[in-house]
Design a protein around this motif. Structure first.
Motif, PDB file in Angstrom:
ATOM      1  N   ASP A 173       0.842  -1.198   0.000  1.00 50.07           N
ATOM      2  CA  ASP A 173       0.000   0.000   0.000  1.00 50.07           C
ATOM      3  C   ASP A 173       0.872   1.242   0.000  1.00 50.07           C
ATOM      4  O   ASP A 173       2.115   1.170  -0.101  1.00 50.07           O
ATOM      5  CB  ASP A 173      -0.971  -0.020   1.182  1.00 50.07           C
ATOM      6  N   ALA A 174       0.252   2.403   0.097  1.00 54.72           N
ATOM      7  CA  ALA A 174       0.988   3.668  -0.004  1.00 54.72           C
ATOM      8  C   ALA A 174       1.982   3.842   1.132  1.00 54.72           C
ATOM      9  O   ALA A 174       2.959   4.592   0.996  1.00 54.72           O
ATOM     10  CB  ALA A 174       0.002   4.830  -0.041  1.00 54.72           C
ATOM     11  N   ALA A 175       1.767   3.168   2.261  1.00 57.45           N
ATOM     12  CA  ALA A 175       2.692   3.257   3.392  1.00 57.45           C
ATOM     13  C   ALA A 175       3.806   2.221   3.305  1.00 57.45           C
ATOM     14  O   ALA A 175       4.670   2.172   4.180  1.00 57.45           O
ATOM     15  CB  ALA A 175       1.925   3.093   4.702  1.00 57.45           C
TER      16      ALA A 175
ATOM     17  N   ARG B 256      -6.467  -1.475  -3.008  1.00 53.18           N
ATOM     18  CA  ARG B 256      -5.685  -0.790  -1.966  1.00 53.18           C
ATOM     19  C   ARG B 256      -4.209  -0.669  -2.342  1.00 53.18           C
ATOM     20  O   ARG B 256      -3.425  -0.048  -1.626  1.00 53.18           O
ATOM     21  CB  ARG B 256      -5.805  -1.555  -0.648  1.00 53.18           C
TER      22      ARG B 256
ATOM     23  N   ALA C 146      -0.639   0.293  -3.922  1.00 51.46           N
ATOM     24  CA  ALA C 146       0.063   1.464  -4.453  1.00 51.46           C
ATOM     25  C   ALA C 146       1.199   1.053  -5.375  1.00 51.46           C
ATOM     26  O   ALA C 146       1.527   1.771  -6.322  1.00 51.46           O
ATOM     27  CB  ALA C 146       0.609   2.317  -3.310  1.00 51.46           C
ATOM     28  N   HIS C 147       1.811  -0.104  -5.099  1.00 47.23           N
ATOM     29  CA  HIS C 147       2.940  -0.573  -5.906  1.00 47.23           C
ATOM     30  C   HIS C 147       2.907  -2.095  -6.000  1.00 47.23           C
ATOM     31  O   HIS C 147       2.527  -2.784  -5.044  1.00 47.23           O
ATOM     32  CB  HIS C 147       4.284  -0.176  -5.281  1.00 47.23           C
TER      33      HIS C 147
ATOM     34  N   LEU D 131       0.964   0.965 -11.128  1.00 45.63           N
ATOM     35  CA  LEU D 131       1.466   0.220  -9.972  1.00 45.63           C
ATOM     36  C   LEU D 131       2.919  -0.211 -10.134  1.00 45.63           C
ATOM     37  O   LEU D 131       3.572  -0.570  -9.159  1.00 45.63           O
ATOM     38  CB  LEU D 131       0.597  -1.021  -9.732  1.00 45.63           C
TER      39      LEU D 131
END
Length: 502
Positions: free
Chosen positions: A93-95, A158, A160-161, A212
């Motif tokens: 996720d983004a975190a 959900r 991000a990458h 992504l």
């Protein structure tokens, strides 16, 4: 933090089941070594996954141990290079938190999607090969991503990458989501452009998910440094440069001193691989083997049996469980095999142990390991002799597919530490086999990428040349040629019979 005077670099090499770190100087000498097991999970048939939390803690532990035991003040370590098992998919996720287990390259769950693509266009696999130079494996990133989009939409909503293993590690160490050319070109991408391919992304129906995939940088550059949290957990300085790094194949070739056109480098590790470096991308023979885009504008044309030392580890557990827990188990099974003549008394072992089949000397998703010619007169000694020989003869198959006419082979991987096995390979190939000094070539290659990024070498080819030479040389025994040629003929008869049935 950048210490331009530093002469020591840490290399990390995270394999499918073993995470390793070591500290090296600029001459490639190794000062420490740390290892941690990272158990593979196979929750369903064809699935191959790693627990991201276990892997991350293994990374922290091996870095800390390698630093603590190298005898060098941490302040004198100038940077970190990273390498790991290639492709697959690590979804975060983004975190930067993992949203599911990491999918390993050996995973074959995407075959249902590939079957649909082949049904729609029977030539699609050849089209992919013409772009990437590699036979598409089910565990490559794009087919795996397509499977995730189709089967786990709530996870992908959900995300991000989507990263490779190496790039997941770098994200955790530095906060940077990125990848390198060795990964981007084989997901599948473009070997000619040494980059991802928009056409391949479209082919897999992933245009809406291309965001992504992280930006691509040269392996021998640094774009980020250790976060304060990672520094505290490893005992290194905040901001210590971390190189972009490269996949394990590229790092191993570099660390073995093989990054030069015409050099043949073989890996006898969990995977069994043979390849030759070229100054241009080589797409022959077509629809067979793999093509890796290595740093330094080098391409490594390779043939892969998929299962290497995995065969021996499986055999010890399955055929000699009484030896499995012993520190000298490899020496004991070697002694059993040494007592049996060449040809294992007509017993043949085909080392196709991977659930994903083989991609050389032919592509066969259904090829599986087996003993052929087994009778009641064969016992454990013959079984183990046949396994050692089966892997050596598979290496011969791979060399013949490459049409290699050189007389010298660099051999790396855990299997190269066995004098019995290495001499057998020299005799089967009838070529000189050189085992370079050291054991952690992937980690050394990663460390050399970091050292090059920080200006200690003119380029990565020069860095690889600096560690070439030395080690042990095994000369082929001409007196063994006739016996091994006979063993090869029997092996290929059974191989062809097996593959004809697939």
């Amino acid at each position: 933090m950048r210490n331009s005077m530093a002469k020591y670099f840490l290399g990390l090499d995270a394999g499918s089941t073993l995470c390793k770190a070591a500290v090296f100087d600029l001459a490639g000498r190794q000062f420490s070594e740390a290892k941690r097991r990272t158990p593979m999970s196979r929750p369903h048939a064809g699935w191959c996954e790693l627990d991201p939390e276990i892997c991350w803690h293994a990374v922290l532990e091996v870095i800390s141990e390698a630093v603590d035991t190298c005898g060098i003040p941490p302040a004198e370590i100038g940077g970190i290079g990273i390498s790991a098992a290639m492709v697959g998919a690590w979804v975060v996720d983004a975190a930067g938190n993992a949203l599911r287990p990491g999918i390993n390259w050996e995973d074959s769950r995407s075959q249902t999607i590939l079957n649909r693509m082949i049904a729609a266009d029977p030539a699609v696999m050849s089209k992919i090969f013409q772009s990437s130079g590699s036979v598409l494996q089910q565990g490559c990133t794009l087919p795996v991503l397509a499977w995730l989009v189709e089967n786990e939409p709530e996870v992908m909503a959900r995300a991000a990458h989507v990263l490779s293993y190496k790039d997941f590690i770098r994200l955790k160490l530095t906060g940077l989501a990125a990848t390198d050319r060795s990964e981007a070109s084989v997901i599948p991408g473009s070997a000619r452009q040494r980059q991802r391919s928009a056409g391949m992304i479209t082919l897999f129906g992933l245009d809406d998910h291309a965001r992504l995939l992280p930006p691509v940088f040269d392996s021998e550059t640094t774009q980020s440094g250790l976060t304060a949290e990672a520094a505290a957990m490893t005992g290194l300085a905040e901001g210590l440069p971390v190189a972009i790094g490269a996949g394990d194949v590229a790092a191993t070739v570099i660390g073995a001193g093989g990054l030069a056109a015409g050099v043949a480098t073989a890996v006898l590790g969990t995977t069994c691989m043979v390849g030759i470096c070229h100054d241009r991308p080589v797409f022959t023979p077509p629809d067979l083997g793999l093509l890796f885009s290595l740093p330094g504008d080098v391409w490594y044309r390779s043939m892969v049996n998929v299962a290497g030392t995995l065969n021996l580890d499986w055999a010890i557990g399955a055929l000699a469980p009484d030896l499995a827990g012993l520190a000298d188990r490899y020496q004991q099974v070697t002694a059993l095999a040494e007592a049996v003549p060449i040809g294992a008394r007509d017993l043949v072992y085909l080392p196709y142990l991977s659930e994903s089949g083989i991609i050389a000397p032919v592509v066969s998703l259904d090829a599986r390991a087996q003993f052929a010619g087994l009778t009641s007169r064969h016992g454990r000694p013959e079984l183990f002799r046949a396994i050692f020989e089966g892997v050596a003869l598979a290496l011969r198959d791979l060399f013949d597919a490459l049409d290699f006419d050189g007389n010298r082979v660099v051999l790396t991987g855990g299997g190269s530490q066995s004098p019995f096995w290495t001499q057998m390979i020299a005799d089967v190939l009838q070529r000189q086999v050189v085992v370079p000094e050291g054991t952690q070539f992937g980690a050394r290659g990663a460390a050399l990428l970091a050292a090059t990024a920080l200006g200690h070498f003119a380029d990565i080819r020069a860095a690889s040349r600096s560690v070439a030479g030395g080690g042990l040389t095994y000369q082929p025994n001409a007196e063994m040629k006739e016996a091994y040629d006979a063993a090869l003929r029997r092996y290929r008869q059974h191989r062809d019979r097996l593959l004809a049935g697939n």
